[in-house]
Design a protein around this motif. Structure first.
Motif, short mmCIF file in Angstrom:
data_model
loop_
_atom_site.label_atom_id
_atom_site.label_comp_id
_atom_site.label_asym_id
_atom_site.label_seq_id
_atom_site.Cartn_x
_atom_site.Cartn_y
_atom_site.Cartn_z
N SER A 1 0.83 -1.21 0.00
CA SER A 1 0.00 0.00 0.00
C SER A 1 0.86 1.25 0.00
CB SER A 1 -0.92 0.00 1.22
OG SER A 1 -1.65 1.19 1.31
N LEU A 2 1.94 1.22 0.78
CA LEU A 2 2.84 2.37 0.83
C LEU A 2 3.46 2.64 -0.54
CD1 LEU A 2 4.22 4.38 2.85
CD2 LEU A 2 6.05 2.70 3.06
N ALA A 3 3.89 1.57 -1.21
CA ALA A 3 4.51 1.74 -2.53
C ALA A 3 3.49 2.24 -3.55
CB ALA A 3 5.12 0.41 -2.98
N PHE A 4 2.27 1.68 -3.51
CA PHE A 4 1.25 2.07 -4.49
C PHE A 4 0.84 3.52 -4.33
CE2 PHE A 4 -3.24 2.62 -5.59
CZ PHE A 4 -3.21 2.29 -6.93
N TRP A 5 0.44 3.90 -3.10
CA TRP A 5 -0.03 5.27 -2.89
C TRP A 5 1.11 6.27 -2.96
CZ3 TRP A 5 -4.81 6.11 -3.73
CH2 TRP A 5 -5.77 5.13 -3.46
N GLY A 6 2.33 5.84 -2.66
CA GLY A 6 3.47 6.72 -2.86
C GLY A 6 3.71 6.99 -4.33
N ALA A 7 3.52 5.96 -5.18
CA ALA A 7 3.69 6.15 -6.61
C ALA A 7 2.57 6.99 -7.21
CB ALA A 7 3.75 4.78 -7.32
N VAL A 8 1.36 6.88 -6.66
CA VAL A 8 0.22 7.59 -7.22
C VAL A 8 0.15 9.03 -6.72
CG1 VAL A 8 -2.31 7.66 -7.31
CG2 VAL A 8 -1.11 5.49 -7.56
N TRP A 9 0.32 9.21 -5.39
CA TRP A 9 0.14 10.53 -4.79
C TRP A 9 1.40 11.10 -4.17
CZ3 TRP A 9 -5.16 9.68 -1.86
CH2 TRP A 9 -6.19 9.71 -2.81
N GLY A 10 2.52 10.43 -4.31
CA GLY A 10 3.77 10.96 -3.77
C GLY A 10 3.82 10.84 -2.25
N ILE A 11 4.53 11.78 -1.62
CA ILE A 11 4.70 11.75 -0.17
C ILE A 11 3.36 11.83 0.58
CG2 ILE A 11 5.71 12.97 1.80
CD1 ILE A 11 8.07 13.69 0.05
N PRO A 12 2.41 12.69 0.18
CA PRO A 12 1.10 12.66 0.87
C PRO A 12 0.43 11.30 0.82
CG PRO A 12 1.30 14.65 -0.44
CD PRO A 12 2.47 13.78 -0.80
N GLY A 13 0.60 10.58 -0.28
CA GLY A 13 0.03 9.24 -0.38
C GLY A 13 0.63 8.28 0.63
N MET A 14 1.92 8.44 0.94
CA MET A 14 2.55 7.60 1.96
C MET A 14 1.94 7.86 3.33
SD MET A 14 6.57 7.75 0.87
CE MET A 14 7.13 7.18 -0.73
N PHE A 15 1.66 9.13 3.64
CA PHE A 15 1.03 9.45 4.92
C PHE A 15 -0.38 8.86 5.02
CE2 PHE A 15 4.29 12.76 4.85
CZ PHE A 15 4.72 12.75 6.17
N LEU A 16 -1.10 8.82 3.90
CA LEU A 16 -2.49 8.37 3.92
C LEU A 16 -2.65 6.89 3.62
CD1 LEU A 16 -4.02 11.37 1.92
CD2 LEU A 16 -4.24 10.97 4.37
N SER A 17 -1.54 6.18 3.36
CA SER A 17 -1.63 4.79 2.90
C SER A 17 -2.26 3.87 3.95
CB SER A 17 -0.23 4.27 2.54
OG SER A 17 0.64 4.30 3.65
N VAL A 18 -1.90 4.02 5.22
CA VAL A 18 -2.45 3.12 6.24
C VAL A 18 -3.94 3.37 6.47
CG1 VAL A 18 -2.33 2.47 8.67
CG2 VAL A 18 -0.24 2.73 7.36
N PRO A 19 -4.43 4.63 6.66
CA PRO A 19 -5.89 4.81 6.80
C PRO A 19 -6.67 4.27 5.60
CG PRO A 19 -4.75 6.78 7.52
CD PRO A 19 -3.70 5.90 6.92
N ILE A 20 -6.14 4.46 4.39
CA ILE A 20 -6.84 3.94 3.21
C ILE A 20 -6.85 2.42 3.22
CG2 ILE A 20 -6.75 3.80 0.69
CD1 ILE A 20 -5.61 6.62 0.65
N THR A 21 -5.75 1.79 3.62
CA THR A 21 -5.68 0.34 3.67
C THR A 21 -6.61 -0.23 4.72
OG1 THR A 21 -3.36 0.49 2.98
CG2 THR A 21 -4.10 -1.62 3.82
N VAL A 22 -6.70 0.43 5.87
CA VAL A 22 -7.63 0.00 6.92
C VAL A 22 -9.06 0.01 6.39
CG1 VAL A 22 -8.62 0.59 9.16
CG2 VAL A 22 -6.16 0.68 8.83
N ALA A 23 -9.45 1.10 5.73
CA ALA A 23 -10.79 1.20 5.17
C ALA A 23 -11.03 0.12 4.12
CB ALA A 23 -11.00 2.59 4.56
N ALA A 24 -10.05 -0.11 3.26
CA ALA A 24 -10.20 -1.12 2.21
C ALA A 24 -10.34 -2.52 2.80
CB ALA A 24 -9.00 -1.07 1.26
#
Length: 354
Positions: free
Chosen positions: A291-314
């Protein structure tokens, strides 16, 4: 399968193209979920015979969130500017300091590393980072607007949910799923904030003890980077060591700072964090990295910060949908977390049977 691939490509394209708007929206939803329960509690409170109106509690919450976000953004931008200015002053010494790290491999290796590092234009990268940091204030204002509209609509969420689903039973089930997501994300953010704050204060005290110029900035950046799972603590530790080596130029002292910072990160991240987090997330470590790699590639550094909350929801949503349960199995730590709705529905029957 072809339609699935095409749909995924379209969604990915939209995520990338609208990332500034979507990052602000997701951040606003997370902040709203953090404050929603508190506002409901305040709205139910009474001062003598008087009750606090819901609209007044919502307005007070939006004003407090706006003030906190603007203050935090100003502090972060000030520290980023300090780091960038100090980095520019150290840019001439940095190549030699980095090359000396490889001196134990021989003079030829040290010279090769020095030549390679000197070809890197640190000034250009620093100016690029400075230009991107300017977008932080714009994003903060957009987040405040989104939060304001969410609080304005929160009174009608339950009614809209029933009308949207068309079935009160299904609406109640969806509401419980959303409530489970909010509770777990709130628990994660609360624990992560406390642990990150402790780590940032410790790193600030350590840097100040050794007389580093960027002690405050290192503490704040460590606090922020610790929200990025696994990788953030490694980057923060390496950053502290690099700043110490460039400024002090003493390998022994740099090694001591690196070792102490590593111990701080290890104890806080691998002892205190799991102890306080408990079973609130139950996410697979491999799933977090993916999740960290995917959201980091899509949204950059902000995506890394949001990766865990998004993964929990998913993971919670997938565990409630039979067709998507295999994906929840991959994301969960133990194999599959018990669906929230099933757990709540079977608990009363189990107690009655006892």
């Amino acid at each position: 399968m072809a339609l699935i691939i095409i749909a995924f490509a379209v969604v990915l394209f939209l995520l990338v193209q609208a990332r500034f708007l979507l990052i602000s929206l997701v951040t606003a939803i997370v902040i709203f979920s953090l404050m929603s329960d508190a506002i409901s509690f305040i709205a139910r409170a009474r001062i003598g015979p008087l009750a606090i109106p819901n609209w007044l509690a919502s307005i007070a919450a939006v004003v407090a969130i706006a003030a906190a976000l603007l203050t935090l953004t100003s502090v972060v931008l000030a520290q980023i500017n300090t780091v960038l200015l100090t980095t520019l002053s150290y840019a001439d010494r940095a190549p030699e300091a980095i090359a000396r790290l490889f001196s134990w491999l021989g003079e030829n290796t040290e010279a090769a590393v020095l030549n390679s590092v000197q070809t890197v234009e640190f000034g250009g990268y620093i100016r690029t980072l400075a230009s991107q940091a300017g977008n932080l204030m714009q994003g903060t204002v957009l987040v405040i607007l989104f939060v304001g509209f969410l609080f304005a609509e929160r009174v009608w969420f339950s009614t809209k949910l029933v009308n949207f689903v068309g079935d009160p039973v299904q609406a109640d089930r969806v509401g419980r799923i959303i409530g489970s997501i909010i509770r777990r994300v709130n628990r994660y953010l609360a624990v992560k904030t406390l642990v990150s704050l402790m780590t940032g204060v410790m790193v600030w005290a350590l840097a100040g003890l050794f007389g580093l110029d960027l002690a405050v900035a290192l503490g704040i950046l460590t606090f922020m980077l610790n929200y990025i799972p696994n990788i953030g603590s490694i980057v923060a530790t390496a950053m502290v060591a690099l700043v110490a080596y460039v400024q002090l130029g003493d390998p022994a002292m740099t090694g001591a700072i690196f070792a102490i910072t590593g111990v701080i990160q290890f104890i806080n991240g691998n002892v205190l964090d799991p102890m306080m987090m408990g079973r609130a997330l139950r996410l697979s470590s491999f799933g977090i990295i993916i999740s960290l790699a995917f959201w980091g590639a899509v949204w950059g550094i902000p995506g890394m910060f949001l990766s865990v909350p998004i993964t929990v929801a998913a993971m919670i949503v997938c565990s409630e949908i039979p067709a998507l349960r295999p994906l929840a199995i991959l994301l969960s730590r133990e194999g599959l977390p018990e669906p929230e709705t099933e757990a709540r529905e079977t608990a009363p029957h189990a107690r009655a049977a006892e």
